[in-house]
Design an enzyme around this catalytic site. Sequence first.
Site, short mmCIF file in Angstrom:
data_model
loop_
_atom_site.label_atom_id
_atom_site.label_comp_id
_atom_site.label_asym_id
_atom_site.label_seq_id
_atom_site.Cartn_x
_atom_site.Cartn_y
_atom_site.Cartn_z
N ASP A 247 0.85 -1.19 0.00
CA ASP A 247 0.00 0.00 0.00
C ASP A 247 0.90 1.25 0.00
O ASP A 247 1.88 1.33 0.74
CB ASP A 247 -0.89 0.01 1.25
CG ASP A 247 -2.03 1.01 1.14
OD1 ASP A 247 -3.19 0.59 1.11
OD2 ASP A 247 -1.74 2.24 1.07
N ASN B 294 -13.06 -3.29 2.12
CA ASN B 294 -14.13 -2.29 2.12
C ASN B 294 -14.91 -2.35 0.81
O ASN B 294 -14.31 -2.48 -0.26
CB ASN B 294 -13.53 -0.90 2.28
CG ASN B 294 -12.77 -0.73 3.59
OD1 ASN B 294 -13.15 -1.30 4.61
ND2 ASN B 294 -11.70 0.05 3.56
N HIS C 199 -15.97 3.21 3.29
CA HIS C 199 -14.58 3.69 3.20
C HIS C 199 -13.80 3.10 2.04
O HIS C 199 -12.58 3.08 2.06
CB HIS C 199 -13.82 3.46 4.52
CG HIS C 199 -14.48 4.07 5.70
ND1 HIS C 199 -14.45 5.42 5.95
CD2 HIS C 199 -15.26 3.52 6.66
CE1 HIS C 199 -15.15 5.67 7.05
NE2 HIS C 199 -15.66 4.54 7.49
N GLN C 200 -14.50 2.59 1.00
CA GLN C 200 -13.78 2.12 -0.18
C GLN C 200 -13.40 3.33 -1.03
O GLN C 200 -14.28 4.08 -1.47
CB GLN C 200 -14.63 1.15 -1.01
CG GLN C 200 -13.87 0.60 -2.21
CD GLN C 200 -14.70 -0.37 -3.05
OE1 GLN C 200 -15.92 -0.43 -2.92
NE2 GLN C 200 -14.05 -1.11 -3.92
N HIS D 37 -10.23 -5.15 -3.27
CA HIS D 37 -8.89 -5.34 -2.71
C HIS D 37 -9.00 -5.71 -1.24
O HIS D 37 -9.91 -5.28 -0.54
CB HIS D 37 -8.03 -4.08 -2.87
CG HIS D 37 -8.67 -2.82 -2.40
ND1 HIS D 37 -9.63 -2.15 -3.13
CD2 HIS D 37 -8.50 -2.11 -1.26
CE1 HIS D 37 -10.02 -1.08 -2.46
NE2 HIS D 37 -9.35 -1.03 -1.32
N PHE D 38 -8.05 -6.52 -0.82
CA PHE D 38 -7.95 -6.93 0.58
C PHE D 38 -6.69 -6.31 1.17
O PHE D 38 -5.62 -6.45 0.60
CB PHE D 38 -7.84 -8.46 0.68
CG PHE D 38 -9.13 -9.17 0.37
CD1 PHE D 38 -9.61 -9.24 -0.93
CD2 PHE D 38 -9.86 -9.77 1.39
CE1 PHE D 38 -10.80 -9.89 -1.21
CE2 PHE D 38 -11.06 -10.41 1.11
CZ PHE D 38 -11.53 -10.47 -0.19
N HIS D 39 -6.85 -5.62 2.29
CA HIS D 39 -5.70 -5.09 3.01
C HIS D 39 -5.20 -6.17 3.97
O HIS D 39 -5.99 -6.74 4.74
CB HIS D 39 -6.09 -3.90 3.88
CG HIS D 39 -6.66 -2.72 3.15
ND1 HIS D 39 -5.96 -1.56 2.97
CD2 HIS D 39 -7.88 -2.50 2.60
CE1 HIS D 39 -6.71 -0.67 2.33
NE2 HIS D 39 -7.89 -1.23 2.09
P1 AMP Z 1 -9.76 1.47 0.44
O1 AMP Z 1 -10.11 2.63 1.34
O2 AMP Z 1 -10.08 0.15 1.05
O3 AMP Z 1 -10.36 1.63 -0.95
O4 AMP Z 1 -8.19 1.51 0.30
C1 AMP Z 1 -7.50 1.89 -0.85
C2 AMP Z 1 -6.04 1.78 -0.53
O5 AMP Z 1 -5.32 1.86 -1.75
C3 AMP Z 1 -5.50 2.89 0.38
O6 AMP Z 1 -4.94 2.31 1.55
C4 AMP Z 1 -4.46 3.59 -0.49
O7 AMP Z 1 -3.34 4.00 0.25
C5 AMP Z 1 -4.11 2.51 -1.49
N1 AMP Z 1 -3.60 2.99 -2.77
C6 AMP Z 1 -4.16 3.93 -3.57
N2 AMP Z 1 -3.42 4.10 -4.68
C7 AMP Z 1 -2.38 3.25 -4.58
C8 AMP Z 1 -1.25 2.94 -5.41
N3 AMP Z 1 -1.05 3.57 -6.58
N4 AMP Z 1 -0.38 2.00 -4.99
C9 AMP Z 1 -0.57 1.37 -3.81
N5 AMP Z 1 -1.61 1.60 -3.00
C10 AMP Z 1 -2.51 2.52 -3.36
#
Ligand code: AMP
Length: 144
Positions: free
Chosen positions: A38, A94, A100-101, A107-109
């Site tokens: 991330d 999310n 909060h997406q 995607h999975f964190h």
């Molecule tokens: P979400 O809130 O679950 O949609 O999380 C999206 C995540 O994507 C956030 O933690 C961002 O920091 C991450 N993110 C956005 N753009 C990039 C990128 N180019 N490379 C890596 N992570 C990213």
Amino acid sequence: MPAPYTPAMSDSIFSKIIRGEIPCHRVYEDDLTLAFLDVNPIAPGHTLVVPKEPAVTIDELSDDSAAAIGRVLPRISRAVMKVTGAAATNILQNNGSLAHQAVPHVHFHIIPKTDSHGLGIKWNAEPLDGDAGAEMGRKLARLL
Ligand code: AMP
């Protein structure tokens, strides 16, 4: 005749990463999935695991992509834990801006949890009412 069900598709920043148009710190890739760091981590080692299929939310994802993600999450989690030394993790996923997406591609964190870093959770739990729970369970089971 009703229109065929077509899942929402996205061409987000993650599709560009998957196509190699935008750089990332890639940690794993196979035919159906990609994992990378991330760019704004909330803990060292914060990793994103994405299906290559451009579904926006989890309910749109195909069984094959879901299975592929499920297969790699434990393995990638083990690597993240080993490298960071974290003994605990949160897996966060999310769906929808209300939840909060920010990036409209599933995607999975994988977020290491330590004393100093990781996910903060506000968990507004209330006891489940017996009758309402039975009704909810029946409704869900009928669809599944
Ligand atoms: P979400 O809130 O679950 O949609 O999380 C999206 C995540 O994507 C956030 O933690 C961002 O920091 C991450 N993110 C956005 N753009 C990039 C990128 N180019 N490379 C890596 N992570 C990213």
